[in-house]
Scaffold this motif. Structure first.
Motif, PDB file in Angstrom:
ATOM      1  N   SER A 125       0.725  -1.264   0.156  1.00 41.81           N
ATOM      2  CA  SER A 125      -0.055  -0.264  -0.006  1.00 41.81           C
ATOM      3  C   SER A 125       0.928   1.376  -0.091  1.00 41.81           C
ATOM      4  CB  SER A 125      -0.828   0.133   1.218  1.00 41.81           C
ATOM      5  OG  SER A 125      -0.040  -0.312   2.269  1.00 41.81           O
ATOM      6  N   ASP A 141       3.966   7.715  -9.326  1.00 44.73           N
ATOM      7  CA  ASP A 141       2.344   7.441  -9.056  1.00 44.73           C
ATOM      8  C   ASP A 141       2.547   6.381  -7.793  1.00 44.73           C
ATOM      9  OD1 ASP A 141       1.272   9.037 -10.925  1.00 44.73           O
ATOM     10  OD2 ASP A 141       0.464   7.234 -12.030  1.00 44.73           O
ATOM     11  N   ARG A 156      -3.894  -1.650  -8.903  1.00 48.76           N
ATOM     12  CA  ARG A 156      -5.127  -0.752  -9.309  1.00 48.76           C
ATOM     13  C   ARG A 156      -4.558   0.474 -10.048  1.00 48.76           C
ATOM     14  NH1 ARG A 156      -9.507   1.198 -10.953  1.00 48.76           N
ATOM     15  NH2 ARG A 156     -10.592   2.620  -9.489  1.00 48.76           N
ATOM     16  N   VAL A 157      -5.058   0.588 -11.164  1.00 48.70           N
ATOM     17  CA  VAL A 157      -4.754   1.743 -11.918  1.00 48.70           C
ATOM     18  C   VAL A 157      -5.859   2.512 -12.427  1.00 48.70           C
ATOM     19  CG1 VAL A 157      -3.264   2.525 -13.911  1.00 48.70           C
ATOM     20  CG2 VAL A 157      -2.962   0.316 -12.819  1.00 48.70           C
ATOM     21  N   VAL A 158      -5.991   3.541 -11.641  1.00 48.55           N
ATOM     22  CA  VAL A 158      -7.367   4.653 -11.869  1.00 48.55           C
ATOM     23  C   VAL A 158      -7.032   5.274 -13.511  1.00 48.55           C
ATOM     24  CG1 VAL A 158      -8.636   6.600 -11.302  1.00 48.55           C
ATOM     25  CG2 VAL A 158      -7.775   4.964  -9.644  1.00 48.55           C
ATOM     26  N   THR A 191       1.907  14.118  -6.080  1.00 52.04           N
ATOM     27  CA  THR A 191       1.395  15.292  -6.713  1.00 52.04           C
ATOM     28  C   THR A 191       0.831  15.014  -8.042  1.00 52.04           C
ATOM     29  OG1 THR A 191       3.448  15.691  -7.604  1.00 52.04           O
ATOM     30  CG2 THR A 191       2.874  16.903  -5.558  1.00 52.04           C
ATOM     31  N   VAL A 193       1.095  16.653 -11.588  1.00 51.70           N
ATOM     32  CA  VAL A 193       1.439  17.823 -12.166  1.00 51.70           C
ATOM     33  C   VAL A 193       1.334  17.311 -13.546  1.00 51.70           C
ATOM     34  CG1 VAL A 193       2.980  18.843 -10.698  1.00 51.70           C
ATOM     35  CG2 VAL A 193       3.706  16.760 -11.908  1.00 51.70           C
ATOM     36  N   HIS A 283      -2.524   7.647   4.756  1.00 47.98           N
ATOM     37  CA  HIS A 283      -2.982   7.677   3.281  1.00 47.98           C
ATOM     38  C   HIS A 283      -3.724   8.820   2.982  1.00 47.98           C
ATOM     39  CE1 HIS A 283      -5.521   5.033   0.381  1.00 47.98           C
ATOM     40  NE2 HIS A 283      -4.996   5.805  -0.367  1.00 47.98           N
TER      41      HIS A 283
HETATM   42  C1  LIG Z   1      -1.031   6.169  -0.565  1.00 47.31           C
HETATM   43  C2  LIG Z   1      -1.794   6.309  -1.777  1.00 47.31           C
HETATM   44  C3  LIG Z   1      -2.119   5.144  -2.323  1.00 47.31           C
HETATM   45  C4  LIG Z   1      -2.514   5.340  -3.696  1.00 47.31           C
HETATM   46  N1  LIG Z   1      -3.197   4.319  -4.592  1.00 47.31           N
HETATM   47  C5  LIG Z   1      -3.641   4.456  -5.753  1.00 47.31           C
HETATM   48  C6  LIG Z   1      -3.849   3.277  -6.544  1.00 47.31           C
HETATM   49  O1  LIG Z   1      -4.060   2.238  -6.139  1.00 47.31           O
HETATM   50  N2  LIG Z   1      -4.376   3.639  -7.717  1.00 47.31           N
HETATM   51  C7  LIG Z   1      -4.050   4.856  -8.392  1.00 47.31           C
HETATM   52  O2  LIG Z   1      -4.576   4.938  -9.690  1.00 47.31           O
HETATM   53  N3  LIG Z   1      -3.838   5.981  -7.566  1.00 47.31           N
HETATM   54  C8  LIG Z   1      -3.813   5.708  -6.324  1.00 47.31           C
HETATM   55  N4  LIG Z   1      -3.194   7.001  -5.847  1.00 47.31           N
HETATM   56  C9  LIG Z   1      -3.346   8.232  -6.224  1.00 47.31           C
HETATM   57  C10 LIG Z   1      -2.160   8.668  -7.098  1.00 47.31           C
HETATM   58  O3  LIG Z   1      -1.201   7.875  -7.184  1.00 47.31           O
HETATM   59  C11 LIG Z   1      -2.001  10.095  -6.978  1.00 47.31           C
HETATM   60  O4  LIG Z   1      -3.147  10.726  -7.094  1.00 47.31           O
HETATM   61  C12 LIG Z   1      -1.127  10.544  -8.141  1.00 47.31           C
HETATM   62  O5  LIG Z   1      -0.578  11.963  -7.711  1.00 47.31           O
HETATM   63  C13 LIG Z   1      -1.390  10.505  -9.445  1.00 47.31           C
HETATM   64  O6  LIG Z   1      -0.476  11.150 -10.131  1.00 47.31           O
HETATM   65  P1  LIG Z   1      -0.406  11.406 -12.011  1.00 47.31           P
HETATM   66  O7  LIG Z   1      -1.273  13.081 -11.804  1.00 47.31           O
HETATM   67  O8  LIG Z   1       1.193  11.370 -12.292  1.00 47.31           O
HETATM   68  O9  LIG Z   1      -1.146  10.475 -12.543  1.00 47.31           O
HETATM   69  C14 LIG Z   1      -2.545   6.720  -4.310  1.00 47.31           C
HETATM   70  C15 LIG Z   1      -2.038   7.743  -3.736  1.00 47.31           C
HETATM   71  C16 LIG Z   1      -1.659   7.550  -2.240  1.00 47.31           C
HETATM   72  C17 LIG Z   1      -1.193   8.819  -1.707  1.00 47.31           C
END
Ligand SMILES: Cc1cc2nc3c(=O)[nH]c(=O)nc-3n(C[C@H](O)[C@H](O)[C@H](O)COP(=O)(O)O)c2cc1C
Length: 436
Positions: A125, A141, A156-158, A191, A193, A283
Motif C-alpha cells: 500500500s 505514482d 489498481r490503476v485509475v 502530486t 502535475v 493515506h
Molecule cells: C497512499 C496512496 C495510495 C494510492 N493508491 C492508488 C492506486 O492504487 N491507484 C491509483 O490509480 N492511484 C492511487 N493513488 C493516487 C495517485 O497515485 C496520485 O493521485 C497521483 O498523484 C497521480 O499522479 P499522476 O497525476 O501523475 O497520475 C494513491 C495515492 C496515495 C497517496
C-alpha cells in the motif's frame, strides 16, 4: 535522510513504539498500527518474515513538517516552491536499495501485509511506482498492488493517471515499485502535475535525493529507498483486484485490473518495510496535502488574496476543501470556489471563509456558515461534472457527480450588522482567584 535514520530520531525523541514481541504480517501489524495511530511504530520481530516493518510514520502534517524542519503553515509554500523549482537528482552507481540482489523472486518472503479480513490478499500500500514513456519520460505514482502468486501482483490503476495513459499508449510497460521512501519521494509521487514532469525532480527540490539505475529495467529509481520490485505491467493481462479498503474507509469493489510480473527484487541489507494503513490518516495526508498547493495557486492566479487551504480529513482528505481568503470584492467568495474546483478536479464541496476563521476548527467553520452564509446568493452548484472515482455516491462507471461550493464570507458592506464575535473582558485571574 533514509527511513532508518528517521526512525532512530523518532526513538531518541521517545516518539516511537518499538514492538519486540513476535508478530504476524497477517492482520496483527495492521491491528496494532490502527490502535496506536498516529503514533509511529517499529516491529522488530516478525514471525513470518525476516524483515522489520515500520508504520504510522507520517500520519500528521506536524510529523511531515518536523521531518523537513519547517512549521506546519510553511508546508504549502514549501511544496509550491518545489513544484515550481524542480531540479535533477544526482545519479549514483552504488545504491543502498541494491545492496542485496535476490537470486529468486519470492514475494512470500517479504512482509506484504494483510490489513483487514475483507482484503482480497496481501497488499503493498506504500509502493511508489516509477515508470516511463518514450515521449513523456519518467513518472511517479502510487498504486496499490495485491499479491496473486510468488512473482505476480495485480495493481489498481485509475483511468486518467499518467501511468494509465502510459499503459494505454504502450500496452505493456516496465516498472519499479519502490517501498520504504521518505516524504520527499512520497509527497512528490502524490502530486498531480503536467504529464512529462518527472516527480523525482520535485522530490529533489524538496530535499536532495539520489537516484540510481534499476537492475533489469531502464528506469532511474530513488537510491535510498528500502525495497525495489522490478518487472513489467501488461494492460490486457487482467486479474481480479480487491476487495480492499479505499481512501473513504469503505470497502472498494473487485475490478479486473492489469497484472505486474515481478522479475527482480533488490533491497537494503537490513531493510525496513513501510506499512501504510489504507483509508487511515497517513493515506489521507499523502492524498490531500499535495493538492493544497495546486488549489492555493489556482485561487491566487484568479487574482484573489488567498491565505490558506485545508483539504479536510472529514472529507476523506480528498473531497472537501476549506479556503481562507482576504476578500476585497463582493464576488471573490464565489470566484474562489470556482478556482478551487479548477485546482482540484476531484473536489466535491468547497467552503470559503474570511481571515478571522480558523479553517482547521470544525466548530468555527460551522459558526461561519451559520452566521455568514445565505443559500440563495452564496451557494454555487455545478450540476453533474466528472468527480472522484472514490466517491461512492458518484454515478458508478462515469464518476459524474454534483459539486457545490459555500461562500461563508461576510458581506463587505455590513450595513449595521455585526459579524464579529464579541470579546469578553481580559482579566488576570491571579488578581481575583489567586492560585486557584
Ligand atoms: C497512499 C496512496 C495510495 C494510492 N493508491 C492508488 C492506486 O492504487 N491507484 C491509483 O490509480 N492511484 C492511487 N493513488 C493516487 C495517485 O497515485 C496520485 O493521485 C497521483 O498523484 C497521480 O499522479 P499522476 O497525476 O501523475 O497520475 C494513491 C495515492 C496515495 C497517496
Amino acid at each position: 535522510m533514509i527511513l532508518e535514520e528517521y526512525i532512530k530520531i523518532l526513538a531518541q525523541e521517545d516518539k516511537l513504539v518499538t514492538v519486540k514481541k513476535g508478530i504476524s504480517k497477517n492482520l496483527d501489524i495492521a491491528g496494532v498500527l490502527k490502535s496506536i495511530e498516529p503514533q509511529p511504530a517499529l516491529f522488530e520481530n516478525l514471525i513470518d518474515s525476516d524483515f522489520r516493518v515500520a508504520g504510522n510514520l507520517f500520519c500528521t502534517k506536524a510529523q511531515i513538517a518536523d521531518y523537513f524542519g519547517i512549521a506546519v503553515e510553511d508546508i504549502i509554500p514549501t511544496l509550491t516552491r518545489a513544484i515550481e523549482n524542480r531540479s535533477s537528482p544526482d545519479v549514483v552507481d552504488e545504491a543502498p536499495c541494491q545492496e542485496v540482489i535476490r537470486e529468486e523472486v519470492d514475494l512470500d518472503t517479504l512482509p506484504i501485509l494483510i490489513h483487514n479480513k475483507v482484503d482480497g490478499g496481501p497488499y503493498i500500500s506504500s509502493g511508489v511506482v516509477v515508470t516511463s514513456d518514450p515521449e513523456f519520460g519518467q513518472n511517479l505514482d502510487f498504486h496499490r498492488a495485491m499479491q496473486i502468486g510468488k512473482d505476480r501482483m495485480v495493481i489498481r490503476v485509475v483511468k486518467g493517471r499518467d501511468f494509465h495513459k502510459f499503459l494505454e499508449r504502450n500496452s505493456e510497460i516496465d516498472v519499479a515499485f519502490c517501498i520504504g521512501n521518505t516524504p520527499e519521494v512520497l509527497i512528490a509521487a502524490a502530486t498531480s502535475v503536467e504529464t512529462g514532469i518527472d516527480e523525482l525532480e520535485i522530490a529533489n527540490a524538496l530535499r536532495s535525493i539520489r537516484v540510481t539505475k534499476a537492475k533489469t529495467v531502464d528506469l532511474l529509481i530513488p537510491a535510498d529507498c528500502e525495497f525495489v520490485l522490478e518487472g513489467r505491467v501488461v494492460l490486457q493481462e487482467k486479474h481480479d483486484e480487491g476487495p480492499f479498503i479505499d481512501l473513504t474507509e469503505t470497502v472498494d469493489v473487485i475490478r479486473q485490473e492489469p497484472t505486474f510480473q515481478v522479475r527482480k527484487i533488490t533491497h537494503r541489507k537490513n531493510a525496513i518495510w513501510q506499512a501504510l494503513l489504507p483509508g487511515r490518516a497517513e493515506h489521507k495526508i499523502l492524498m490531500g496535502m499535495p493538492r493544497e498547493p495546486t488549489v492555493y495557486k489556482s485561487i491566487k492566479d484568479a487574482g484573489i488574496d488567498v491565505l490558506d487551504v485545508n483539504i479536510t480529513p472529514g472529507g476523506a482528505s480528498w473531497l472537501h476543501v476549506a479556503v481562507k481568503v482576504r476578500k476585497k470584492h463582493e464576488d471573490e467568495g464565489l470566484k474562489a470556489i470556482e478556482a478551487a474546483f479548477a485546482g482540484h478536479r476531484s473536489a466535491k464541496h468547497v467552503w470559503v471563509y474570511d481571515e478571522d476563521i480558523d479553517i482547521y476548527n470544525e466548530e468555527e467553520r460551522e459558526w461561519a456558515m451559520a452566521t455568514r452564509f445565505q443559500a440563495d446568493i452564496d451557494l454555487l452548484i455545478k450540476d453533474k461534472e466528472p468527480g472522484s472515482s472514490l466517491d461512492p455516491s458518484a454515478e458508478s462507471g462515469t464518476k459524474m457527480t454534483t459539486k457545490c461550493g459555500f461562500d461563508c464570507t461576510k458581506i463587505l458592506d455590513a450595513k449595521g450588522k455585526s459579524y464579529e464575535k464579541a470579546e469578553f473582558p481580559k482579566v488576570d485571574l491571579q488578581d481575583f482567584l489567586g492560585d486557584y
